[in-house]
Design an enzyme around this catalytic site. Sequence first.
Site, PDB file in Angstrom:
ATOM      1  N   ARG A  11      -0.141   4.396  -0.256  1.00 11.99           N
ATOM      2  CA  ARG A  11      -0.892   5.626  -0.009  1.00 11.99           C
ATOM      3  C   ARG A  11      -0.360   6.411   1.189  1.00 11.99           C
ATOM      4  O   ARG A  11       0.114   5.833   2.157  1.00 11.99           O
ATOM      5  CB  ARG A  11      -2.371   5.304   0.261  1.00 11.99           C
ATOM      6  CG  ARG A  11      -3.128   4.911  -0.964  1.00 11.99           C
ATOM      7  CD  ARG A  11      -4.528   4.466  -0.633  1.00 11.99           C
ATOM      8  NE  ARG A  11      -4.545   3.192   0.072  1.00 11.99           N
ATOM      9  CZ  ARG A  11      -5.656   2.567   0.434  1.00 11.99           C
ATOM     10  NH1 ARG A  11      -6.823   3.116   0.201  1.00 11.99           N
ATOM     11  NH2 ARG A  11      -5.593   1.413   1.052  1.00 11.99           N
ATOM     12  N   ASP A  37       0.859  -1.180   0.000  1.00 13.54           N
ATOM     13  CA  ASP A  37       0.000   0.000   0.000  1.00 13.54           C
ATOM     14  C   ASP A  37       0.894   1.229   0.000  1.00 13.54           C
ATOM     15  O   ASP A  37       1.650   1.451   0.938  1.00 13.54           O
ATOM     16  CB  ASP A  37      -0.884  -0.036   1.258  1.00 13.54           C
ATOM     17  CG  ASP A  37      -2.007   0.981   1.212  1.00 13.54           C
ATOM     18  OD1 ASP A  37      -1.897   1.974   0.462  1.00 13.54           O
ATOM     19  OD2 ASP A  37      -2.989   0.800   1.951  1.00 13.54           O
TER      20      ASP A  37
HETATM   21  N1  LIG Z   1      -2.616  -1.934  -6.377  1.00 19.25           N
HETATM   22  C1  LIG Z   1      -3.879  -2.363  -6.374  1.00 19.25           C
HETATM   23  N2  LIG Z   1      -4.840  -1.506  -5.998  1.00 19.25           N
HETATM   24  C2  LIG Z   1      -6.100  -1.949  -5.976  1.00 19.25           C
HETATM   25  C3  LIG Z   1      -6.454  -3.262  -6.335  1.00 19.25           C
HETATM   26  N3  LIG Z   1      -7.810  -3.382  -6.199  1.00 19.25           N
HETATM   27  C4  LIG Z   1      -8.257  -2.188  -5.777  1.00 19.25           C
HETATM   28  N4  LIG Z   1      -7.248  -1.316  -5.638  1.00 19.25           N
HETATM   29  C5  LIG Z   1      -7.236   0.054  -5.137  1.00 19.25           C
HETATM   30  O1  LIG Z   1      -7.397  -0.022  -3.743  1.00 19.25           O
HETATM   31  C6  LIG Z   1      -7.964   1.177  -3.268  1.00 19.25           C
HETATM   32  C7  LIG Z   1      -9.148   0.805  -2.370  1.00 19.25           C
HETATM   33  O2  LIG Z   1      -9.121   1.666  -1.370  1.00 19.25           O
HETATM   34  P1  LIG Z   1     -10.220   1.863  -0.250  1.00 19.25           P
HETATM   35  O3  LIG Z   1     -11.584   1.896  -0.851  1.00 19.25           O
HETATM   36  O4  LIG Z   1      -9.748   3.018   0.524  1.00 19.25           O
HETATM   37  O5  LIG Z   1     -10.212   0.517   0.571  1.00 19.25           O
HETATM   38  P2  LIG Z   1      -9.345  -0.100   1.700  1.00 19.25           P
HETATM   39  O6  LIG Z   1      -7.959   0.430   1.829  1.00 19.25           O
HETATM   40  O7  LIG Z   1      -9.458  -1.554   1.454  1.00 19.25           O
HETATM   41  O8  LIG Z   1     -10.064   0.279   3.044  1.00 19.25           O
HETATM   42  P3  LIG Z   1     -11.593   0.236   3.473  1.00 19.25           P
HETATM   43  O9  LIG Z   1     -12.411   0.057   2.249  1.00 19.25           O
HETATM   44  O10 LIG Z   1     -11.785   1.556   4.123  1.00 19.25           O
HETATM   45  O11 LIG Z   1     -11.732  -0.874   4.431  1.00 19.25           O
HETATM   46  C8  LIG Z   1      -8.362   1.989  -4.479  1.00 19.25           C
HETATM   47  O12 LIG Z   1      -7.384   3.008  -4.687  1.00 19.25           O
HETATM   48  C9  LIG Z   1      -8.322   0.966  -5.601  1.00 19.25           C
HETATM   49  O13 LIG Z   1      -7.981   1.544  -6.846  1.00 19.25           O
HETATM   50  C10 LIG Z   1      -5.408  -4.144  -6.713  1.00 19.25           C
HETATM   51  O14 LIG Z   1      -5.609  -5.320  -7.002  1.00 19.25           O
HETATM   52  N5  LIG Z   1      -4.151  -3.647  -6.728  1.00 19.25           N
END
Ligand SMILES: Nc1nc2c(ncn2[C@@H]2O[C@H](COP(=O)(O)OP(=O)(O)OP(=O)(O)O)[C@@H](O)[C@H]2O)c(=O)[nH]1
Length: 359
Positions: free
Chosen positions: A293, A291
């Site tokens: 971010r 992650d």
């Molecule tokens: N690198 C990567 N990013 C992904 C993938 N699937 C989804 N994402 C990204 O993951 C992020 C999801 O973030 P959030 O909705 O904040 O979810 P989270 O960090 O799981 O946290 P909560 O939903 O709050 O529990 C988004 O920026 C998506 O674009 C993946 O397979 N790889």
Amino acid sequence: MKTPDPFLPSVAERLHRARTDLSLGLAVGIDTGTARWLVLAATRATPARLRAMLDGGDAQLVLTARRAETLKIRIYDDDLVRLPLARDATAAQIQAIVDPAQDLAAPLKGPFAPLRGGDASAQRAGLTLVRQAQLLPAVIARPVRDLPEGIVTVAPGDPDAAPPDALRAAIAARLPIAATTGARLHVFQPESGGPEHYAVEIGQPDRGRPVLTRLHSACFTGDVLGSLKCDCGPQLQAALAQMAAEGAGVLLYLNQEGRGIGLANKMRAYALQDQGFDTVEANHRLGFDDDERDFGVGLAMLRKLGVRQVRLLTNNPRKLALFEGSGIELVARVPLWVGESAFNRDYLRVKSERSGHLE
Ligand SMILES: Nc1nc2c(ncn2[C@@H]2O[C@H](COP(=O)(O)OP(=O)(O)OP(=O)(O)O)[C@@H](O)[C@H]2O)c(=O)[nH]1
Ligand SMILES: [Zn+2]
């Protein structure tokens, strides 16, 4: 003390320029005080610039330790490796080392003899800049006696020492949406460039009480296209619906596509997932951490909006930890489990098992 020339760029502004230049395929200078380095993003180097880098004879390819683990390269610098590049190295050879797309088809790329000892701070700063620019994290670096005229130059400590981006609350206006007609959209702009972030304010949240809040990271595939590979779209809609039902809330829409690696790299990760790797492994093979971010910008936005206490809609423990010592009180976590499908069941399982997501 001498007042700085107001027309010269600040450290944060120079870093923004450096990231832009690397994305364009331009070289950036890194001055350690005792040595000067030229750095190019490995995936953006034009043939002429790559040639000029290699002609010196002492160019290196710098990779993250994550990528090195995949390639079975010995890691001497804990977070990175430096591979000497021969004068006759080709763009195709470099691409094959940097980009995992061909890993399964052509697994044997070595032998590699990484450099050890000495100062790797310039190379580390170069890697930090390219990953912040959402490029594949690999740079070509070369020591030089003098940096060419007109090259943007930073110090190795600058990327970490730059103050957190000041945010400008640019504009807000009423925006009726499907969930509720009582919404406002606020646009925030980092003062030293970088992507804008948005806040959707629902109703008129009482600033004297905990505000139902969501930190949502951009997901073009899930939010806009309704992708079934993740749960982002349903989470976005469910959060807005809950805020509408309660009559108040703040949803921060942070432009951190793909957990901060950008859409192009997320699609590279999806291509690897089609080869059988899970969401975490795919990030690592690309050279990224799980992650990438930085949620600090979310805190800055909440402060600007006058929110001092939150009830946070999330399952992600990293988002909860963010509030410790932030001056904004986390009063409660509100779980958000929606949108499970046959396509994202494994993705959600990996989030629970490997990324510690809460039930
Ligand atoms: N690198 C990567 N990013 C992904 C993938 N699937 C989804 N994402 C990204 O993951 C992020 C999801 O973030 P959030 O909705 O904040 O979810 P989270 O960090 O799981 O946290 P909560 O939903 O709050 O529990 C988004 O920026 C998506 O674009 C993946 O397979 N790889
Ligand atoms: Zn998503």
